[in-house]
Design a protein around this motif. Structure first.
Motif, PDB file in Angstrom:
ATOM      1  N   ILE A 139       0.854  -1.195   0.000  1.00 14.22           N
ATOM      2  CA  ILE A 139       0.000   0.000   0.000  1.00 14.22           C
ATOM      3  C   ILE A 139       0.883   1.236   0.000  1.00 14.22           C
ATOM      4  O   ILE A 139       1.809   1.339   0.825  1.00 14.22           O
ATOM      5  CB  ILE A 139      -0.895   0.043   1.273  1.00 14.22           C
ATOM      6  CG1 ILE A 139      -1.566  -1.305   1.550  1.00 14.22           C
ATOM      7  CG2 ILE A 139      -1.875   1.201   1.210  1.00 14.22           C
ATOM      8  CD1 ILE A 139      -2.797  -1.611   0.794  1.00 14.22           C
ATOM      9  N   ARG A 171       0.874   5.458   0.107  1.00 14.38           N
ATOM     10  CA  ARG A 171      -0.023   6.567   0.486  1.00 14.38           C
ATOM     11  C   ARG A 171       0.676   7.919   0.381  1.00 14.38           C
ATOM     12  O   ARG A 171       1.786   8.091   0.901  1.00 14.38           O
ATOM     13  CB  ARG A 171      -0.476   6.421   1.939  1.00 14.38           C
ATOM     14  CG  ARG A 171      -1.234   5.157   2.222  1.00 14.38           C
ATOM     15  CD  ARG A 171      -1.615   5.090   3.691  1.00 14.38           C
ATOM     16  NE  ARG A 171      -2.170   3.804   4.030  1.00 14.38           N
ATOM     17  CZ  ARG A 171      -3.472   3.502   3.959  1.00 14.38           C
ATOM     18  NH1 ARG A 171      -4.342   4.416   3.586  1.00 14.38           N
ATOM     19  NH2 ARG A 171      -3.894   2.303   4.281  1.00 14.38           N
ATOM     20  N   THR A 185      -6.075   8.901   4.409  1.00 12.13           N
ATOM     21  CA  THR A 185      -7.514   8.642   4.343  1.00 12.13           C
ATOM     22  C   THR A 185      -7.704   7.152   4.634  1.00 12.13           C
ATOM     23  O   THR A 185      -6.740   6.441   4.916  1.00 12.13           O
ATOM     24  CB  THR A 185      -8.118   9.047   2.971  1.00 12.13           C
ATOM     25  OG1 THR A 185      -9.540   9.083   3.057  1.00 12.13           O
ATOM     26  CG2 THR A 185      -7.694   8.104   1.858  1.00 12.13           C
ATOM     27  N   GLY A 186      -8.948   6.676   4.599  1.00 11.08           N
ATOM     28  CA  GLY A 186      -9.219   5.245   4.734  1.00 11.08           C
ATOM     29  C   GLY A 186      -8.702   4.672   6.037  1.00 11.08           C
ATOM     30  O   GLY A 186      -8.842   5.276   7.102  1.00 11.08           O
ATOM     31  N   ASP A 203      -6.780  -9.479   5.730  1.00 10.23           N
ATOM     32  CA  ASP A 203      -5.605  -8.740   5.216  1.00 10.23           C
ATOM     33  C   ASP A 203      -4.924  -7.872   6.296  1.00 10.23           C
ATOM     34  O   ASP A 203      -4.860  -6.648   6.171  1.00 10.23           O
ATOM     35  CB  ASP A 203      -6.004  -7.828   4.036  1.00 10.23           C
ATOM     36  CG  ASP A 203      -6.580  -8.582   2.855  1.00 10.23           C
ATOM     37  OD1 ASP A 203      -6.300  -9.792   2.723  1.00 10.23           O
ATOM     38  OD2 ASP A 203      -7.321  -7.960   2.071  1.00 10.23           O
ATOM     39  N   LYS A 249      -2.945   0.300  -4.002  1.00  9.29           N
ATOM     40  CA  LYS A 249      -2.440  -1.013  -3.581  1.00  9.29           C
ATOM     41  C   LYS A 249      -1.797  -1.710  -4.773  1.00  9.29           C
ATOM     42  O   LYS A 249      -2.388  -1.754  -5.860  1.00  9.29           O
ATOM     43  CB  LYS A 249      -3.604  -1.855  -3.064  1.00  9.29           C
ATOM     44  CG  LYS A 249      -3.219  -3.201  -2.525  1.00  9.29           C
ATOM     45  CD  LYS A 249      -3.565  -4.399  -3.365  1.00  9.29           C
ATOM     46  CE  LYS A 249      -4.906  -4.471  -3.953  1.00  9.29           C
ATOM     47  NZ  LYS A 249      -5.201  -5.716  -4.667  1.00  9.29           N
ATOM     48  N   ASN A 291      -8.418  -0.220  -7.025  1.00  6.31           N
ATOM     49  CA  ASN A 291      -7.356  -0.320  -6.009  1.00  6.31           C
ATOM     50  C   ASN A 291      -6.494   0.940  -5.878  1.00  6.31           C
ATOM     51  O   ASN A 291      -5.441   0.909  -5.230  1.00  6.31           O
ATOM     52  CB  ASN A 291      -6.488  -1.579  -6.206  1.00  6.31           C
ATOM     53  CG  ASN A 291      -5.915  -1.675  -7.599  1.00  6.31           C
ATOM     54  OD1 ASN A 291      -5.897  -0.697  -8.343  1.00  6.31           O
ATOM     55  ND2 ASN A 291      -5.441  -2.845  -7.962  1.00  6.31           N
ATOM     56  N   CYS A 292      -6.973   2.045  -6.462  1.00  5.93           N
ATOM     57  CA  CYS A 292      -6.325   3.348  -6.266  1.00  5.93           C
ATOM     58  C   CYS A 292      -7.388   4.332  -5.777  1.00  5.93           C
ATOM     59  O   CYS A 292      -8.551   4.201  -6.149  1.00  5.93           O
ATOM     60  CB  CYS A 292      -5.803   3.937  -7.575  1.00  5.93           C
ATOM     61  SG  CYS A 292      -4.637   2.914  -8.475  1.00  5.93           S
ATOM     62  N   ARG A 293      -6.978   5.307  -5.004  1.00  4.35           N
ATOM     63  CA  ARG A 293      -7.896   6.419  -4.721  1.00  4.35           C
ATOM     64  C   ARG A 293      -7.460   7.632  -5.532  1.00  4.35           C
ATOM     65  O   ARG A 293      -6.288   8.014  -5.487  1.00  4.35           O
ATOM     66  CB  ARG A 293      -7.902   6.775  -3.230  1.00  4.35           C
ATOM     67  CG  ARG A 293      -8.623   5.760  -2.362  1.00  4.35           C
ATOM     68  CD  ARG A 293      -8.857   6.314  -0.965  1.00  4.35           C
ATOM     69  NE  ARG A 293      -9.664   5.422  -0.150  1.00  4.35           N
ATOM     70  CZ  ARG A 293      -9.165   4.612   0.787  1.00  4.35           C
ATOM     71  NH1 ARG A 293      -7.867   4.584   1.021  1.00  4.35           N
ATOM     72  NH2 ARG A 293      -9.969   3.845   1.492  1.00  4.35           N
TER      73      ARG A 293
HETATM   74  O1  C5P Z   1      -8.505   0.762   3.016  1.00  7.76           O
HETATM   75  P1  C5P Z   1      -7.143   1.411   2.934  1.00  7.76           P
HETATM   76  O2  C5P Z   1      -7.154   2.857   3.313  1.00  7.76           O
HETATM   77  O3  C5P Z   1      -6.086   0.642   3.692  1.00  7.76           O
HETATM   78  O4  C5P Z   1      -6.749   1.324   1.400  1.00  7.76           O
HETATM   79  C1  C5P Z   1      -5.554   1.903   0.897  1.00  7.76           C
HETATM   80  C2  C5P Z   1      -5.524   1.760  -0.624  1.00  7.76           C
HETATM   81  O5  C5P Z   1      -5.337   0.396  -0.966  1.00  7.76           O
HETATM   82  C3  C5P Z   1      -6.809   2.199  -1.311  1.00  7.76           C
HETATM   83  O6  C5P Z   1      -6.459   2.803  -2.549  1.00  7.76           O
HETATM   84  C4  C5P Z   1      -7.560   0.904  -1.547  1.00  7.76           C
HETATM   85  O7  C5P Z   1      -8.360   0.992  -2.708  1.00  7.76           O
HETATM   86  C5  C5P Z   1      -6.433  -0.084  -1.737  1.00  7.76           C
HETATM   87  N1  C5P Z   1      -6.745  -1.438  -1.238  1.00  7.76           N
HETATM   88  C6  C5P Z   1      -7.068  -2.451  -2.128  1.00  7.76           C
HETATM   89  N2  C5P Z   1      -7.339  -3.723  -1.678  1.00  7.76           N
HETATM   90  C7  C5P Z   1      -7.297  -4.005  -0.377  1.00  7.76           C
HETATM   91  C8  C5P Z   1      -6.984  -2.992   0.558  1.00  7.76           C
HETATM   92  C9  C5P Z   1      -6.713  -1.717   0.090  1.00  7.76           C
HETATM   93  O8  C5P Z   1      -7.069  -2.223  -3.335  1.00  7.76           O
HETATM   94  N3  C5P Z   1      -7.541  -5.249   0.035  1.00  7.76           N
END
Ligand code: C5P
Length: 237
Positions: A92, A94, A98-99, A129, A178, A199-201
């Motif tokens: 991950i 960052r 956030t999140g 996870d 991620k 999997n991206c913000r």
């Molecule tokens: O939920 P969190 O803040 O830990 O997520 C961080 C980044 O990793 C976000 O962009 C989220 O979309 C991605 N992620 C993912 N799959 C996961 C956990 C997080 O794609 N199992």
């Protein structure tokens, strides 16, 4: 290249064998899941959008020297890629808090981080996870050597150094993402999986609007429109 037997079905993709033992085909599904599969839905066209977005981003990263599993986009929903042994670590990256970072550590949502944070999660649905450190990864045997963990971190930062300015130019803040990695037939560590709004913000730089899977996670609606916007910005439309 045609798909043969189904090897594996994940939450967002199905994986098929091909006639070449070193190549596999991913089918991008329209299914959306969040909170470790507890929230489920489907969005027509999402799989095709993620396939196109991932294709463009893998091509960009390859051009910049990052080895990936990408071989070719076959059609709307199918990508041909190298077969790897997946490393069970979710890396991950960052740039903005956030999140889970704000939830776990109480950092105010939207705070720019003083430096890019790279974290490891153990890719294990049964355990939800969990976040791990290097020693956990080695004890669990997720990789063999510390060097490999250092390499994952280094590659993840390189990907961020390429993608963050790329998206900034397109008016999007790359908040976090991620990555997954695997070992190819020669044992090389390469980038795998997908790079998409699943999997991206992405936050619009001007409006702050969320343009990623948080629209689904938070019930904001407009999921497909947001993913289309991300693709259109990549295509310069
Ligand atoms: O939920 P969190 O803040 O830990 O997520 C961080 C980044 O990793 C976000 O962009 C989220 O979309 C991605 N992620 C993912 N799959 C996961 C956990 C997080 O794609 N199992």
């Amino acid at each position: 290249m045609e798909k043969k037997e189904l090897l594996y079905e994940g939450k967002a993709k199905k994986l098929y064998a091909t006639e070449d033992e070193n190549l596999v085909i991913s089918e991008f599904k329209d299914d959306l899941t969040a909170f470790n599969g507890e929230k489920k839905s489907s969005e027509v066209g999402k799989g095709a959008l993620n396939n196109q977005i991932s294709t463009k981003l893998f091509q960009l990263l390859e051009e910049k020297g990052i080895p990936t599993h990408f071989v070719a986009m076959l059609d709307e929903n199918h990508m041909l890629h190298k077969k790897v042994d997946v490393i069970l670590i979710e890396v991950i990256v960052r740039n903005i808090a956030t999140g889970s970072l704000t939830r776990n550590l109480g950092i105010k949502d939207g705070t720019p981080l003083p430096f890019t944070l790279v974290e490891f999660d153990y890719k294990n649905d049964e355990l939800g996870d969990p976040k791990i450190n290097d020693q956990h990864a080695l004890i669990l045997g997720l990789v063999d050597f510390q060097d490999e963990l250092d390499k994952l971190r280094r590659m993840a930062r390189q990907v961020n150094d390429i993608l963050k300015p790329y998206f900034a130019e397109k008016g999007l803040n790359l908040v976090d993402f991620k990555l997954e990695f695997g070992k190819d037939k020669d044992g090389n560590i390469i980038l795998v999986d997908e790079i998409s709004p699943d999997n991206c913000r992405f936050w619009d730089i001007k409006s702050g609007e969320k343009m990623d899977k948080d629209r689904f996670r938070q019930g904001l609606g407009g999921v497909r429109v947001a993913y289309e916007q991300v693709l259109n910005r990549i295509l310069g439309k």
